[in-house]
Design a protein around this motif. Structure first.
Motif, PDB file in Angstrom:
ATOM      1  N   TYR A 219      45.516  52.428  47.445  1.00  0.00           N
ATOM      2  CA  TYR A 219      45.381  51.687  45.846  1.00  0.00           C
ATOM      3  C   TYR A 219      45.789  53.011  44.975  1.00  0.00           C
ATOM      4  CZ  TYR A 219      44.072  49.579  41.120  1.00  0.00           C
ATOM      5  OH  TYR A 219      44.466  48.530  40.516  1.00  0.00           O
ATOM      6  N   ASP A 220      46.700  52.832  44.079  1.00  0.00           N
ATOM      7  CA  ASP A 220      47.526  53.321  43.205  1.00  0.00           C
ATOM      8  C   ASP A 220      46.606  54.021  42.193  1.00  0.00           C
ATOM      9  OD1 ASP A 220      49.524  55.514  41.855  1.00  0.00           O
ATOM     10  OD2 ASP A 220      50.550  53.075  40.990  1.00  0.00           O
ATOM     11  N   TRP A 221      45.969  55.056  42.237  1.00  0.00           N
ATOM     12  CA  TRP A 221      44.680  55.643  41.423  1.00  0.00           C
ATOM     13  C   TRP A 221      45.640  56.267  39.796  1.00  0.00           C
ATOM     14  CZ3 TRP A 221      40.279  53.323  41.271  1.00  0.00           C
ATOM     15  CH2 TRP A 221      40.112  52.822  42.386  1.00  0.00           C
ATOM     16  N   HIS A 222      46.862  57.403  40.295  1.00  0.00           N
ATOM     17  CA  HIS A 222      47.345  57.784  39.441  1.00  0.00           C
ATOM     18  C   HIS A 222      47.542  56.627  38.182  1.00  0.00           C
ATOM     19  CE1 HIS A 222      47.220  61.248  41.265  1.00  0.00           C
ATOM     20  NE2 HIS A 222      47.412  60.495  42.418  1.00  0.00           N
ATOM     21  N   GLY A 223      48.782  55.176  38.900  1.00  0.00           N
ATOM     22  CA  GLY A 223      49.264  54.656  37.699  1.00  0.00           C
ATOM     23  C   GLY A 223      48.866  53.360  37.606  1.00  0.00           C
ATOM     24  N   SER A 224      47.025  53.460  37.957  1.00  0.00           N
ATOM     25  CA  SER A 224      45.930  52.447  38.478  1.00  0.00           C
ATOM     26  C   SER A 224      44.617  53.087  38.173  1.00  0.00           C
ATOM     27  CB  SER A 224      46.960  51.230  39.183  1.00  0.00           C
ATOM     28  OG  SER A 224      47.641  50.994  39.328  1.00  0.00           O
ATOM     29  N   ASN A 225      43.571  51.685  37.533  1.00  0.00           N
ATOM     30  CA  ASN A 225      42.694  51.388  37.907  1.00  0.00           C
ATOM     31  C   ASN A 225      41.823  50.239  38.028  1.00  0.00           C
ATOM     32  OD1 ASN A 225      40.027  53.081  37.088  1.00  0.00           O
ATOM     33  ND2 ASN A 225      40.304  53.310  34.897  1.00  0.00           N
ATOM     34  N   GLY A 226      40.532  50.013  38.249  1.00  0.00           N
ATOM     35  CA  GLY A 226      39.776  49.664  38.189  1.00  0.00           C
ATOM     36  C   GLY A 226      38.315  48.860  37.945  1.00  0.00           C
ATOM     37  N   ALA A 227      37.612  47.864  37.570  1.00  0.00           N
ATOM     38  CA  ALA A 227      36.411  48.167  37.025  1.00  0.00           C
ATOM     39  C   ALA A 227      35.079  47.339  37.537  1.00  0.00           C
ATOM     40  CB  ALA A 227      36.385  48.025  35.576  1.00  0.00           C
ATOM     41  N   ILE A 228      34.190  47.712  37.886  1.00  0.00           N
ATOM     42  CA  ILE A 228      33.016  46.690  38.671  1.00  0.00           C
ATOM     43  C   ILE A 228      32.357  45.617  36.933  1.00  0.00           C
ATOM     44  CG2 ILE A 228      31.112  46.209  39.655  1.00  0.00           C
ATOM     45  CD1 ILE A 228      33.569  46.580  41.543  1.00  0.00           C
ATOM     46  N   LEU A 229      32.370  44.513  37.262  1.00  0.00           N
ATOM     47  CA  LEU A 229      32.166  43.326  35.741  1.00  0.00           C
ATOM     48  C   LEU A 229      30.908  42.524  36.419  1.00  0.00           C
ATOM     49  CD1 LEU A 229      35.056  44.471  34.597  1.00  0.00           C
ATOM     50  CD2 LEU A 229      34.543  42.535  32.930  1.00  0.00           C
ATOM     51  N   LEU A 230      29.688  43.247  35.333  1.00  0.00           N
ATOM     52  CA  LEU A 230      28.733  42.157  36.107  1.00  0.00           C
ATOM     53  C   LEU A 230      28.111  41.073  34.872  1.00  0.00           C
ATOM     54  CD1 LEU A 230      26.061  41.372  38.041  1.00  0.00           C
ATOM     55  CD2 LEU A 230      24.869  43.119  36.239  1.00  0.00           C
ATOM     56  N   GLN A 231      28.499  39.970  35.263  1.00  0.00           N
ATOM     57  CA  GLN A 231      29.148  38.495  33.976  1.00  0.00           C
ATOM     58  C   GLN A 231      28.054  37.776  34.266  1.00  0.00           C
ATOM     59  OE1 GLN A 231      33.405  37.535  33.340  1.00  0.00           O
ATOM     60  NE2 GLN A 231      32.395  37.423  30.959  1.00  0.00           N
ATOM     61  N   SER A 232      27.510  37.530  33.335  1.00  0.00           N
ATOM     62  CA  SER A 232      27.241  36.107  33.548  1.00  0.00           C
ATOM     63  C   SER A 232      27.472  35.002  33.811  1.00  0.00           C
ATOM     64  CB  SER A 232      25.579  36.087  32.346  1.00  0.00           C
ATOM     65  OG  SER A 232      25.484  34.496  32.239  1.00  0.00           O
ATOM     66  N   THR A 233      26.579  33.334  34.400  1.00  0.00           N
ATOM     67  CA  THR A 233      27.677  32.479  34.659  1.00  0.00           C
ATOM     68  C   THR A 233      28.194  31.488  33.245  1.00  0.00           C
ATOM     69  OG1 THR A 233      26.155  31.353  35.363  1.00  0.00           O
ATOM     70  CG2 THR A 233      27.614  32.255  36.909  1.00  0.00           C
ATOM     71  N   ARG A 234      27.376  32.393  31.652  1.00  0.00           N
ATOM     72  CA  ARG A 234      26.912  32.045  30.920  1.00  0.00           C
ATOM     73  C   ARG A 234      28.363  32.820  29.874  1.00  0.00           C
ATOM     74  NH1 ARG A 234      21.272  31.587  30.248  1.00  0.00           N
ATOM     75  NH2 ARG A 234      21.218  33.457  31.380  1.00  0.00           N
ATOM     76  N   GLY A 235      28.727  33.668  31.068  1.00  0.00           N
ATOM     77  CA  GLY A 235      29.482  34.677  29.151  1.00  0.00           C
ATOM     78  C   GLY A 235      29.419  35.721  29.361  1.00  0.00           C
ATOM     79  N   PRO A 236      28.416  36.178  28.903  1.00  0.00           N
ATOM     80  CA  PRO A 236      27.756  37.764  28.021  1.00  0.00           C
ATOM     81  C   PRO A 236      27.904  38.143  29.479  1.00  0.00           C
ATOM     82  CG  PRO A 236      26.420  36.374  27.183  1.00  0.00           C
ATOM     83  CD  PRO A 236      27.101  35.364  28.124  1.00  0.00           C
ATOM     84  N   ILE A 237      28.813  39.527  29.336  1.00  0.00           N
ATOM     85  CA  ILE A 237      28.768  40.913  30.664  1.00  0.00           C
ATOM     86  C   ILE A 237      27.612  41.786  30.383  1.00  0.00           C
ATOM     87  CG2 ILE A 237      30.279  42.891  30.986  1.00  0.00           C
ATOM     88  CD1 ILE A 237      32.675  41.208  29.943  1.00  0.00           C
ATOM     89  N   LEU A 238      27.387  41.557  31.053  1.00  0.00           N
ATOM     90  CA  LEU A 238      25.736  42.527  31.366  1.00  0.00           C
ATOM     91  C   LEU A 238      26.308  43.982  31.846  1.00  0.00           C
ATOM     92  CD1 LEU A 238      24.381  39.421  33.537  1.00  0.00           C
ATOM     93  CD2 LEU A 238      24.180  39.936  31.191  1.00  0.00           C
ATOM     94  N   GLY A 239      26.636  44.172  32.424  1.00  0.00           N
ATOM     95  CA  GLY A 239      26.881  45.266  33.614  1.00  0.00           C
ATOM     96  C   GLY A 239      28.506  46.085  33.490  1.00  0.00           C
TER      97      GLY A 239
END
Length: 246
Positions: A219-239
């Protein structure tokens, strides 16, 4: 360009308050950044001010901004070069969480639950202040000695009732686009943290779990990035945890 303004922030807070209940308890943390998703389009004349505002917030280490380009304005004469079909589905899911059947641009969704017009600086700041009061679960990204992320550990939360999705979002740090047709003809716009892919890694039901990430060695870490999102199936992001290979 707005199809329909969603309910006011105050109303949205009342409606969505029940979605985040049961997540805050001893051991939870608020170290993760606030997540601001901007639904935008190169074919929307109202979007450039929101894109510029997102650029400002991208400099804040306490905020993770994501540009989610949609394609429903392509018929106006310019096909958005950064759009992904899944972004419309994601925006529609957010609309349903407030009882709306319509979507619009520019729309900002903060932490998966506070929805405001993306170019409204005051409303955005108010929503972000509200989000900072919410508690988060700490996600532990496991790395190789060279810093390459290989797995993520999710802690247990005894008070959690429900189901959440673990998402991997990969995004480009910056994309410069010259728009040749449509409502923004002739404009050169710099977009930040442009979401280019979403991958569902698994589900979380409140118990401790470790999820192995896909191979990101090339993966091109110089021009890009990534994130892990823990998200309730009802909407809110929990982490949330940025991957940021260093």
């Amino acid at each position: 360009m707005i199809l329909l303004r969603l309910r006011t922030l105050a109303a949205a807070l009342l409606i969505l308050a029940g979605f985040s209940g049961g997540i805050a308890h001893a051991g939870d943390k608020r170290e993760a950044p606030i997540v601001v998703e901007l639904f935008t389009s190169q074919g929307c004349s109202s979007c450039p001010p929101a894109d510029a505002l997102l650029h400002e917030w991208s400099r804040d280490p306490g905020v993770l901004v994501l540009s989610l380009h949609v394609d429903y304005w392509d018929y106006l004469g310019w096909k958005d070069t950064l759009s992904r079909p899944g972004h419309v589905k994601r925006q529609q899911a957010y609309a349903r969480s407030t009882g709306s059947r319509q979507i619009y641009t520019p729309q900002a969704v903060i932490d998966g639950q506070y929805q405001v017009v993306g170019s409204n600086r005051a409303a955005l700041k108010e929503a972000m202040q509200a989000a900072r009061k919410d508690m988060r679960l700490a996600l532990d990204v496991q790395r190789k000695p060279d810093g390459l992320p290989v797995a993520v550990k999710l802690p247990a939360s005894a008070n959690w009732i429900g189901e959440a999705v673990v998402w991997l979002c990969l995004f480009d740090r910056k994309r410069d686009v010259i728009i040749e047709r449509g409502e923004n003809t002739g404009r050169s716009i710099t977009y930040v943290n442009v979401a280019r892919s979403w991958q569902k890694l698994g589900l979380w039901d409140g118990g401790p779990v470790e999820i192995v990430l896909p191979d990101l060695a090339d993966y091109d870490w110089h021009g890009s990035n990534g994130a892990i999102l823990l998200q309730s199936t009802r909407g809110p992001i929990l982490g949330v945890a940025e991957l940021g290979h260093r």
